[in-house]
Design an enzyme around this catalytic site. Structure first.
Site, PDB file in Angstrom:
ATOM      1  N   HIS A 177      -2.607   9.519  -1.570  1.00  0.00           N
ATOM      2  CA  HIS A 177      -2.756   8.188  -2.152  1.00  0.00           C
ATOM      3  C   HIS A 177      -2.682   8.225  -3.675  1.00  0.00           C
ATOM      4  O   HIS A 177      -2.183   7.290  -4.298  1.00  0.00           O
ATOM      5  CB  HIS A 177      -4.072   7.549  -1.689  1.00  0.00           C
ATOM      6  N   GLU A 236       0.846  -1.201   0.000  1.00  0.00           N
ATOM      7  CA  GLU A 236       0.000   0.000   0.000  1.00  0.00           C
ATOM      8  C   GLU A 236       0.874   1.242   0.000  1.00  0.00           C
ATOM      9  O   GLU A 236       1.460   1.615   1.027  1.00  0.00           O
ATOM     10  CB  GLU A 236      -0.932   0.024   1.212  1.00  0.00           C
ATOM     11  N   LYS A 244      -8.195 -15.444  16.011  1.00  0.00           N
ATOM     12  CA  LYS A 244      -8.362 -15.030  14.614  1.00  0.00           C
ATOM     13  C   LYS A 244      -9.798 -14.671  14.257  1.00  0.00           C
ATOM     14  O   LYS A 244     -10.241 -14.883  13.130  1.00  0.00           O
ATOM     15  CB  LYS A 244      -7.819 -16.118  13.674  1.00  0.00           C
ATOM     16  N   ASP A 273       1.976 -14.299  12.671  1.00  0.00           N
ATOM     17  CA  ASP A 273       0.827 -14.933  12.029  1.00  0.00           C
ATOM     18  C   ASP A 273      -0.089 -13.831  11.499  1.00  0.00           C
ATOM     19  O   ASP A 273      -0.767 -13.151  12.270  1.00  0.00           O
ATOM     20  CB  ASP A 273       0.082 -15.807  13.043  1.00  0.00           C
TER      21      ASP A 273
END
Length: 561
Positions: free
Chosen positions: A512, A205, A337, A413
């Site tokens: 951006h 990004e 998660k 993770d």
């Protein structure tokens, strides 16, 4: 084109036809793989013909085709075993029958990569066996790539020059390569009056690293950031079931007795040098019960360790409650998660807070806004907006961006970003007109040993931060992992400051467009013609124009740089 050049492809075709006639004449009626041999022969012959037809008419130097031909190139050797060159294509061989190859494979005989590919294509070998059966890991990956997809489909997915011994039986299965991700650095950033650090961030990004870097600059000019882990405990929560709720209540009463908890803790702690049970809670749901174990795991993130310890403790509990059925070792109230209020309230992994005070002069010079505007935006977006959305742990601007980038760079993770990025960001104007800023992340699930932290590139990023591997013997177990959590929280604070400032100054879109919008002509438009827009900055000297421009976009240079 010369007469010889026109005849050459026809000569190659005649050769292929002659080979087919010879093959069919020699094929026996009971030879079940003659079709496979024919197809392989056709593929190889066409490839050879194409190579011959593409030989240059002349070269700028002496002809060195014999030296560069992949067939005559020396074989690479790894750990004393020969293997095909990493760049060569793995193709089926024809010298032996499938039955002969299968027999040798089942006996453990070493086969050529092309022979193994034939067995895979016929379902006589399993892809998961390759690393154990072939001479080295890279050869196993090359054979698997040839098996799962046409070679041209994976041409841009690299697989060579990678140390797969760290991956096998540790990080990934059925490997066909690796995906390079750009790594940038934000900083320097001074944390707890320590040595300033540059923080690695792996991301695709654009503008993320630049924006976080601006936040680091603001914090450094304000004297640094304070960060502290205030709670620690990885969790695992089995779900059990009885015939009736009465028995579940009896289990709850039994667990509440200190002497029974001490026995369970003995079983739990005995499973590992670092596993230490801190508390055990139980919630009833009819005849079912959810037990939530919380314990320390040293420098590991700790899911494997805590699961092993919980399993051992549950066997001990079952000895006192033989009618208890363990439905699942993980009953989803851990919670792993998944976004969950229980993690937000009770915490999971390491709970960490980071804060700093920025003078108004720094806010104006670096962030291009004012403390009052930042505080007002914080109330409207972080408080009111998050409440309106019903967000769980979402009272922040973009904490997940920074957590994910550091997680990927340091071998964490990545799926645990969903809870590790739960964050409450506060922006307040102080009495003297400064800006107080803080982030609180109660579920930072990170570690410096185990998992992806063993991979060389990820370990290098941890070494860059001074937290690779287990904590020094002079420190308490878990010190390195706690320091990593504090670094992540501090970097999140930098990212939050910069993005909130960009919202105050309306620089979000322009930054951006400048840093997160590729100008390469990667796709075609609906008509099939290539289209690349012109991008024109407000500064004329920075104007960039594409050759096939169809439109012009004006972009404000963001103040984030």
């Amino acid at each position: 084109m010369s007469e010889a050049a026109r005849v050459e492809p026809l000569d190659g075709l005649d050769t292929i036809i002659d080979k087919f006639r010879a093959l069919l004449a020699s094929a026996e009626s009971n030879q079940d793989d003659w079709k496979e041999q024919a197809l392989a022969l056709l593929d190889r012959s066409i490839s050879e013909t194409r190579q011959d037809s593409h030989k240059p008419i002349f070269t700028l130097a002496e002809d060195d085709s014999d030296e560069t031909n992949s067939e005559s190139a020396p074989e690479a050797v790894v750990e004393g075993k020969a293997r095909p060159s990493a760049m060569s294509e793995v193709r089926p061989t024809l010298e032996r029958t499938i039955d002969e190859l299968e027999s040798d494979w089942n006996k453990g005989v070493q086969l050529l990569p092309g022979d193994v590919l034939r067995l895979l294509n016929r379902g006589k070998a399993k892809s998961r066996e390759l690393e154990a059966r072939l001479p080295d890991y890279e050869t196993a990956v090359a054979v698997r790539r040839a098996f799962v997809a046409p070679l041209d489909k994976l041409a841009k997915l690299p697989y060579t020059d990678y140390d797969y011994k760290f991956v096998t039986n540790a990080c990934c299965e059925n490997v066909v390569g690796y995906v390079p991700v750009p790594v940038g650095v934000a900083g320097p950033l001074k944390i707890n009056n320590g040595t300033p650090l540059h923080v690695p961030m792996a991301t695709t990004e654009g503008a993320l690293v630049a924006s976080t870097n601006r936040g680091c600059t603001a914090i450094m000019k304000s004297g640094g950031v304070s960060a502290h882990v205030y709670a620690e405990g990885m969790t695992r929560a089995p779900v059990v079931q009885f015939d009736r709720a009465t028995e579940a209540v009896r289990l709850k009463q039994w667990l509440d007795k200190p002497e029974n908890f001490a026995k369970i803790k003995g079983e739990f702690d005995g499973s590992s040098r670092f596993a230490k049970l801190d508390r055990l809670e139980m919630r009833l749901d009819g005849r079912q019960a959810h037990l939530r174990f919380t314990g320390k795991t040293g420098d590991a993130m700790g899911m494997n360790m805590i699961s092993k310890a919980t399993s051992q403790a549950m066997k001990f509990i079952q000895s006192s409650f033989p009618t208890m059925k363990v439905v699942a070792l993980s009953g989803n109230s851990c919670t792993d998660k998944k976004a969950a209020a229980i993690n937000w309230i009770l915490g999971r992994g390491r709970s960490v807070v980071a804060d700093c005070v920025l003078p108004a002069s720094v806010v104006r010079s670096v962030l291009k806004t004012t403390p009052r505007a930042m505080a007002e935006a914080g109330r409207a977006k972080l408080d009111s907006g998050s409440a309106a959305a019903g967000a769980i742990g979402g009272a922040n601007a973009h904490a997940a961006n920074i957590v994910a980038a550091i997680f990927i760079a340091t071998g964490q993770d990545a799926a645990q970003v969903v809870s590790s990025s739960m964050c409450a960001t506060r922006l307040e104007e102080t009495e003297d007109g400064s800006l107080y800023a803080s982030v609180t992340l109660p579920c930072m699930e990170c570690g410096t040993v185990g998992g992806g932290t063993v991979l060389p590139a990820q370990r290098a990023c941890l070494e860059m931060l001074g937290v690779a591997g287990p904590s020094p013997s002079s420190c308490a177990p878990g010190t390195n992992a706690a320091t990593l959590a504090e670094i992540i929280a501090s970097t999140v604070l930098a990212g939050e400051l910069s993005l909130m400032a960009a919202l105050c100054t309306d620089d979000l879109v322009s930054s951006h467009l400048k840093l997160n919008r590729s100008r390469l002509n990667l796709y075609e438009n609906a008509s099939g013609a290539a289209s690349q827009p012109t991008v024109q900055l407000l500064h004329p000297q920075n104007t960039i124009r594409g050759k096939s421009a169809e439109r012009t976009i004006k972009v404000n240079c963001s103040s984030i740089l």
